[in-house]
Design a protein around this motif. Structure first.
Motif, PDB file in Angstrom:
ATOM      1  N   ALA A   9       0.435  -0.903  -0.013  1.00  0.00           N
ATOM      2  CA  ALA A   9      -0.025   0.283  -0.409  1.00  0.00           C
ATOM      3  C   ALA A   9       0.954   0.997  -0.185  1.00  0.00           C
ATOM      4  N   TRP A  10       1.955   1.083   0.569  1.00  0.00           N
ATOM      5  CA  TRP A  10       2.960   2.378   0.437  1.00  0.00           C
ATOM      6  C   TRP A  10       3.349   2.746  -0.790  1.00  0.00           C
ATOM      7  N   TRP A  11       2.764   1.816  -2.315  1.00  0.00           N
ATOM      8  CA  TRP A  11       3.546   2.373  -3.182  1.00  0.00           C
ATOM      9  C   TRP A  11       2.176   3.479  -3.622  1.00  0.00           C
ATOM     10  N   LEU A  12       1.102   3.344  -2.749  1.00  0.00           N
ATOM     11  CA  LEU A  12      -0.116   4.305  -2.981  1.00  0.00           C
ATOM     12  C   LEU A  12       0.075   5.782  -3.001  1.00  0.00           C
ATOM     13  N   VAL A  13       1.071   5.530  -1.512  1.00  0.00           N
ATOM     14  CA  VAL A  13       1.759   6.950  -1.180  1.00  0.00           C
ATOM     15  C   VAL A  13       2.616   7.579  -1.420  1.00  0.00           C
ATOM     16  N   LEU A  14       3.972   6.980  -2.507  1.00  0.00           N
ATOM     17  CA  LEU A  14       4.855   7.051  -2.804  1.00  0.00           C
ATOM     18  C   LEU A  14       4.366   8.281  -3.550  1.00  0.00           C
ATOM     19  N   PRO A  15       3.321   9.011  -4.970  1.00  0.00           N
ATOM     20  CA  PRO A  15       3.683   9.676  -5.503  1.00  0.00           C
ATOM     21  C   PRO A  15       3.083  11.591  -5.381  1.00  0.00           C
ATOM     22  N   VAL A  16       2.720  11.168  -3.633  1.00  0.00           N
ATOM     23  CA  VAL A  16       2.636  12.071  -3.004  1.00  0.00           C
ATOM     24  C   VAL A  16       3.126  12.775  -2.473  1.00  0.00           C
ATOM     25  N   LEU A  18       6.804  11.960  -3.437  1.00  0.00           N
ATOM     26  CA  LEU A  18       6.991  12.533  -4.623  1.00  0.00           C
ATOM     27  C   LEU A  18       6.738  13.843  -4.934  1.00  0.00           C
ATOM     28  N   LEU A  19       5.888  14.288  -4.761  1.00  0.00           N
ATOM     29  CA  LEU A  19       4.791  15.698  -5.127  1.00  0.00           C
ATOM     30  C   LEU A  19       5.691  16.420  -3.892  1.00  0.00           C
ATOM     31  N   VAL A  20       5.331  16.277  -2.932  1.00  0.00           N
ATOM     32  CA  VAL A  20       5.507  17.179  -1.664  1.00  0.00           C
ATOM     33  C   VAL A  20       7.299  17.052  -1.400  1.00  0.00           C
ATOM     34  N   ALA A  21       7.922  16.395  -1.969  1.00  0.00           N
ATOM     35  CA  ALA A  21       9.480  16.416  -2.033  1.00  0.00           C
ATOM     36  C   ALA A  21       9.490  17.734  -2.976  1.00  0.00           C
ATOM     37  N   PHE A  22       9.111  17.529  -4.355  1.00  0.00           N
ATOM     38  CA  PHE A  22       9.574  18.444  -4.904  1.00  0.00           C
ATOM     39  C   PHE A  22       8.185  19.772  -5.038  1.00  0.00           C
ATOM     40  N   SER A  23       7.533  19.801  -3.979  1.00  0.00           N
ATOM     41  CA  SER A  23       7.190  21.258  -4.297  1.00  0.00           C
ATOM     42  C   SER A  23       7.505  22.236  -2.950  1.00  0.00           C
ATOM     43  N   ALA A  24       7.780  22.032  -2.246  1.00  0.00           N
ATOM     44  CA  ALA A  24       8.138  21.450  -0.594  1.00  0.00           C
ATOM     45  C   ALA A  24       9.591  21.677  -0.034  1.00  0.00           C
TER      46      ALA A  24
END
Length: 288
Positions: A9-16, A18-24
């Motif tokens: 299930a952690w693979w479902l959280v991975l895109p989020v 990555l997005l937080v890492a890129f934007s914050a």
């Protein structure tokens, strides 16, 4: 036999993540990198360590802006929280009148911040603005472009008009969540209106008020657009808050090193005060 946990299930959280890492996280690390360098241009920077942090903490202009910011945020909370609670208590519980009140309350929240500043820039003018002209006609010498006290009062009043509806809507949602049985029990006991508010409504609003206080503090402490459009930070520096000082330092003076150090201090102040608010209110809740 122990089952091996399924972590797919952690693979479902991975895109989020990555997005937080890129934007914050990436911009934050960039600011941290700038805060320890003296930047003269692309590829032309020198490591200075904590020099900018020492300069920022000793800068009298920034200290004055910080005190001005704390005073403004304290005034905002002292006015908007009680006023929002009062508006929510006066609103009807249901029916078409409640829907109409909710629509009217939401209107200021839908207006863009720069438009709010423009509206009050016209509304508070002494010659054509209804508010400014009315005060002058009543005998008050009101001129927000020349009087620091009038300018500060106008910015505060503008913020109260703009954001009190948010507090009222949050409190109204908290009031609507109170079971009707509580009011029926209070009516049987012939409790007064104040007793109902003190022992039923206010305790049930505590969690909502935590959210309201935190939201209004963080937003008022980082206010920029409205006072910039209305007064430009003047007259003098009476309405120059921390965000405007930071913008002038970074964009106007292109002093990226000091601006980065100041922004990190700014960020830590917001986190610290928000944490203190949250801890104090939740501690009071546990004691009760």
């Amino acid at each position: 036999m122990n089952k091996i946990p399924d972590n797919r299930a952690w693979w479902l959280v991975l895109p989020v993540l990555l997005l937080v890492a890129f934007s914050a996280l990436v911009p934050l690390m960039t600011v941290v990198n700038y805060s320890v360098q003296d930047i003269f241009g692309p590829g032309n920077a020198y490591y200075v360590g904590t020099e900018w942090f020492r300069d920022v903490l000793r800068d009298q202009r920034l200290q004055e802006s910080l005190l001005r910011q704390f005073g403004f945020s304290a005034a905002v909370l002292a006015i908007e929280i009680p006023l929002g609670i009062g508006v929510a208590l006066l609103m009807p519980r249901g029916g078409i009148r409640a829907s109409l009140c909710l629509i009217l309350l939401a209107i200021p929240l839908l207006i863009p911040w720069n438009v709010v500043g423009t509206i009050w820039q016209i509304f508070a003018r002494g010659d054509i603005g209804l508010f400014g002209w009315g005060l002058n006609e009543l005998g008050f010498s009101y001129n927000y472009t020349g009087d620091p006290v009038a300018a500060w009062f106008t910015v505060l009043l503008m913020d109260v008009w703009h954001w009190t509806p948010l507090v009222a809507l949050l409190c109204y949602s908290g009031l609507r969540a109170i079971p009707e049985a509580f009011y029926q029990a209070a009516e049987i006991d012939r409790a007064s209106r104040w007793a109902v508010f003190r022992y039923i409504q206010l305790p049930r609003l505590r969690n909502v008020l935590v959210i309201a206080v935190l939201l209004r503090f963080m937003d008022s402490f980082m206010i920029y657009t409205e006072p910039f459009v209305l007064t430009g930070g003047g007259p003098g520096s009476s309405t120059t808050f921390l965000s405007q000082t930071l913008t002038t330092m970074a964009v106007g003076q292109f002093d990226l090193g000091r601006a980065a150090a100041f922004s990190l201090v700014y960020f830590l102040i917001v986190l610290l005060v928000s944490w203190l608010f949250f801890t104090a209110i939740t501690h009071m809740d546990k004691e009760r």
